[in-house]
Every structure is written in structure tokens, then in C-alpha cells.
Scaffold this motif. Sequence first.
Motif, PDB file in Angstrom:
ATOM      1  N   GLU A  25      46.033  36.387  50.311  1.00 14.19           N
ATOM      2  CA  GLU A  25      44.998  35.392  50.592  1.00 14.19           C
ATOM      3  C   GLU A  25      44.446  34.802  49.292  1.00 14.19           C
ATOM      4  O   GLU A  25      44.244  33.600  49.182  1.00 14.19           O
ATOM      5  CB  GLU A  25      43.860  36.004  51.405  1.00 14.19           C
ATOM      6  N   MET A  26      44.226  35.649  48.312  1.00 15.25           N
ATOM      7  CA  MET A  26      43.712  35.164  47.029  1.00 15.25           C
ATOM      8  C   MET A  26      44.696  34.201  46.367  1.00 15.25           C
ATOM      9  O   MET A  26      44.290  33.177  45.822  1.00 15.25           O
ATOM     10  CB  MET A  26      43.433  36.335  46.074  1.00 15.25           C
ATOM     11  N   GLU A  27      45.972  34.547  46.423  1.00 15.52           N
ATOM     12  CA  GLU A  27      46.975  33.733  45.745  1.00 15.52           C
ATOM     13  C   GLU A  27      47.304  32.444  46.500  1.00 15.52           C
ATOM     14  O   GLU A  27      47.577  31.423  45.876  1.00 15.52           O
ATOM     15  CB  GLU A  27      48.257  34.536  45.523  1.00 15.52           C
ATOM     16  N   THR A  28      47.282  32.479  47.828  1.00 11.76           N
ATOM     17  CA  THR A  28      47.708  31.303  48.596  1.00 11.76           C
ATOM     18  C   THR A  28      46.566  30.416  49.073  1.00 11.76           C
ATOM     19  O   THR A  28      46.787  29.236  49.330  1.00 11.76           O
ATOM     20  CB  THR A  28      48.544  31.728  49.828  1.00 11.76           C
ATOM     21  N   ILE A  29      45.358  30.955  49.171  1.00 10.14           N
ATOM     22  CA  ILE A  29      44.239  30.164  49.676  1.00 10.14           C
ATOM     23  C   ILE A  29      43.164  29.965  48.608  1.00 10.14           C
ATOM     24  O   ILE A  29      42.783  28.835  48.295  1.00 10.14           O
ATOM     25  CB  ILE A  29      43.634  30.813  50.946  1.00 10.14           C
ATOM     26  N   GLU A  30      42.683  31.062  48.048  1.00  6.99           N
ATOM     27  CA  GLU A  30      41.565  30.966  47.102  1.00  6.99           C
ATOM     28  C   GLU A  30      41.965  30.328  45.771  1.00  6.99           C
ATOM     29  O   GLU A  30      41.201  29.544  45.206  1.00  6.99           O
ATOM     30  CB  GLU A  30      40.951  32.349  46.875  1.00  6.99           C
ATOM     31  N   ARG A  31      43.147  30.652  45.262  1.00  3.58           N
ATOM     32  CA  ARG A  31      43.580  30.088  43.976  1.00  3.58           C
ATOM     33  C   ARG A  31      43.732  28.565  44.058  1.00  3.58           C
ATOM     34  O   ARG A  31      43.192  27.859  43.205  1.00  3.58           O
ATOM     35  CB  ARG A  31      44.882  30.744  43.522  1.00  3.58           C
ATOM     36  N   GLU A  72      34.637  29.013  35.623  1.00  2.00           N
ATOM     37  CA  GLU A  72      34.225  30.413  35.603  1.00  2.00           C
ATOM     38  C   GLU A  72      34.674  31.121  36.890  1.00  2.00           C
ATOM     39  O   GLU A  72      35.152  32.255  36.844  1.00  2.00           O
ATOM     40  CB  GLU A  72      32.700  30.502  35.468  1.00  2.00           C
ATOM     41  N   HIS A  73      34.538  30.427  38.021  1.00  2.00           N
ATOM     42  CA  HIS A  73      34.989  31.003  39.300  1.00  2.00           C
ATOM     43  C   HIS A  73      36.491  31.271  39.258  1.00  2.00           C
ATOM     44  O   HIS A  73      36.954  32.317  39.719  1.00  2.00           O
ATOM     45  CB  HIS A  73      34.636  30.061  40.462  1.00  2.00           C
ATOM     46  N   GLN A  74      37.243  30.325  38.721  1.00  2.00           N
ATOM     47  CA  GLN A  74      38.694  30.503  38.633  1.00  2.00           C
ATOM     48  C   GLN A  74      39.042  31.690  37.732  1.00  2.00           C
ATOM     49  O   GLN A  74      39.935  32.489  38.061  1.00  2.00           O
ATOM     50  CB  GLN A  74      39.363  29.238  38.102  1.00  2.00           C
ATOM     51  N   ALA A  75      38.344  31.855  36.632  1.00  2.00           N
ATOM     52  CA  ALA A  75      38.604  32.975  35.718  1.00  2.00           C
ATOM     53  C   ALA A  75      38.318  34.311  36.407  1.00  2.00           C
ATOM     54  O   ALA A  75      39.083  35.271  36.262  1.00  2.00           O
ATOM     55  CB  ALA A  75      37.762  32.829  34.457  1.00  2.00           C
ATOM     56  N   MET A  76      37.217  34.371  37.153  1.00  2.00           N
ATOM     57  CA  MET A  76      36.874  35.601  37.882  1.00  2.00           C
ATOM     58  C   MET A  76      37.935  35.900  38.942  1.00  2.00           C
ATOM     59  O   MET A  76      38.327  37.050  39.134  1.00  2.00           O
ATOM     60  CB  MET A  76      35.494  35.469  38.538  1.00  2.00           C
ATOM     61  N   LEU A  77      38.388  34.870  39.639  1.00  2.00           N
ATOM     62  CA  LEU A  77      39.414  35.036  40.668  1.00  2.00           C
ATOM     63  C   LEU A  77      40.710  35.564  40.049  1.00  2.00           C
ATOM     64  O   LEU A  77      41.325  36.495  40.582  1.00  2.00           O
ATOM     65  CB  LEU A  77      39.662  33.706  41.392  1.00  2.00           C
ATOM     66  N   GLU A  78      41.107  34.998  38.924  1.00  2.00           N
ATOM     67  CA  GLU A  78      42.336  35.451  38.256  1.00  2.00           C
ATOM     68  C   GLU A  78      42.208  36.905  37.807  1.00  2.00           C
ATOM     69  O   GLU A  78      43.156  37.676  37.898  1.00  2.00           O
ATOM     70  CB  GLU A  78      42.678  34.545  37.072  1.00  2.00           C
ATOM     71  N   LYS A 109      40.341  39.208  39.288  1.00  2.00           N
ATOM     72  CA  LYS A 109      40.440  40.024  40.502  1.00  2.00           C
ATOM     73  C   LYS A 109      41.890  40.128  40.973  1.00  2.00           C
ATOM     74  O   LYS A 109      42.327  41.200  41.401  1.00  2.00           O
ATOM     75  CB  LYS A 109      39.574  39.428  41.616  1.00  2.00           C
ATOM     76  N   ILE A 110      42.622  39.028  40.896  1.00  2.00           N
ATOM     77  CA  ILE A 110      44.036  39.041  41.298  1.00  2.00           C
ATOM     78  C   ILE A 110      44.816  40.012  40.419  1.00  2.00           C
ATOM     79  O   ILE A 110      45.609  40.822  40.920  1.00  2.00           O
ATOM     80  CB  ILE A 110      44.635  37.612  41.236  1.00  2.00           C
ATOM     81  N   ASN A 111      44.580  39.969  39.115  1.00  2.00           N
ATOM     82  CA  ASN A 111      45.293  40.875  38.196  1.00  2.00           C
ATOM     83  C   ASN A 111      44.928  42.331  38.442  1.00  2.00           C
ATOM     84  O   ASN A 111      45.795  43.210  38.398  1.00  2.00           O
ATOM     85  CB  ASN A 111      45.018  40.476  36.747  1.00  2.00           C
ATOM     86  N   GLN A 112      43.647  42.602  38.719  1.00  2.00           N
ATOM     87  CA  GLN A 112      43.231  43.973  39.026  1.00  2.00           C
ATOM     88  C   GLN A 112      43.897  44.467  40.304  1.00  2.00           C
ATOM     89  O   GLN A 112      44.365  45.609  40.375  1.00  2.00           O
ATOM     90  CB  GLN A 112      41.709  44.054  39.170  1.00  2.00           C
ATOM     91  N   LEU A 113      43.934  43.611  41.310  1.00  2.00           N
ATOM     92  CA  LEU A 113      44.547  43.976  42.586  1.00  2.00           C
ATOM     93  C   LEU A 113      46.042  44.234  42.425  1.00  2.00           C
ATOM     94  O   LEU A 113      46.581  45.191  42.987  1.00  2.00           O
ATOM     95  CB  LEU A 113      44.298  42.854  43.606  1.00  2.00           C
TER      96      LEU A 113
END
Length: 155
Positions: free
Chosen positions: A18-24, A51-57, A59-63
Amino acid sequence: MAYMSQEGYDKLVAQLKEMETIERPAASAAIAEARDKGDLSENSEYDAAKEHQAMLEMKINQLKAVIGDAKIIDTSKLKADTVQILSKVEMRNVKNNMKMAYTIVSETEANLKEGKISVQTPIAQGLLGKKVGDVAEIKIPHGTVQLEITNISFE
């Protein structure tokens, strides 16, 4: 290495997808929209979107790291004679006779509303290795609690 159930692993994979296909793509679109509004040096909307995009990236890397280190445990091969990760433990507070049940899970699967506590919590640490009938004396922030294990199972 994070030990987890198949259900927990599947939830993490779905969250990553979801993060990669919708949120990103949504974050990228927000940046493009803010960029179109003019001068970037005074554009707080652009800064917030970046800043939102950096936080999302992050989180994606942590996941991805958690998923990459995951070790799925097959509960059908485990014995319910002692408390271990993925055990559902039913217990009774010796002092006030209150009954409770928790499933001991990995950090990523912990959800108190669902009765799932992290293996890292003081209660889980105090229960690990115990058997039905054992009384675990556990130090918690408010002192010490004695919990008698009444049942161990796997869901």
C-alpha cells in the motif's frame, strides 16, 4: 531477526504494498502540485510535501528491513508445554484474582487492543519459559505482580 506469525508477516507485506503503490505516488503528486504553485523558497506546502515524502521513504525502508529479517514460525510444530513466542497465555493475578490472556508476539505485531503484547515487554519476558501452574513474579513500573499461568495454547 524478527520472529512472527504468518498473519503478521502478511499484514506487513500488505502495508508495504500500500505504501509503495498508493502512498508513494500520492506524495509525489503532492510535491508536483506544490511545485506548480510558484516560488519554492517561500512555499511551505512544498516543504511539507517533501518532508512527508522523506518520512514515507524512511518507513518503507524500515518495513523492507523488517520483512527481510522476518522468520515465520509455524505454530503447528510448537509445543504448548511452556510459554514462548506466539503462545496465547491465560493467567490469573494472584493478588486480585483478575484473569487475563495475552498472545506473545514480535514487536511489529504487538497490539494491546487485540491482546497481543511484544516479546520485549516486562510481562512477556517474565512469562517466557514458564509452565501451566507456575507463578511468574514480574517487575512492572508500579511494583511487582504475581501471575499464575492457567493455560498455554496457540491460535
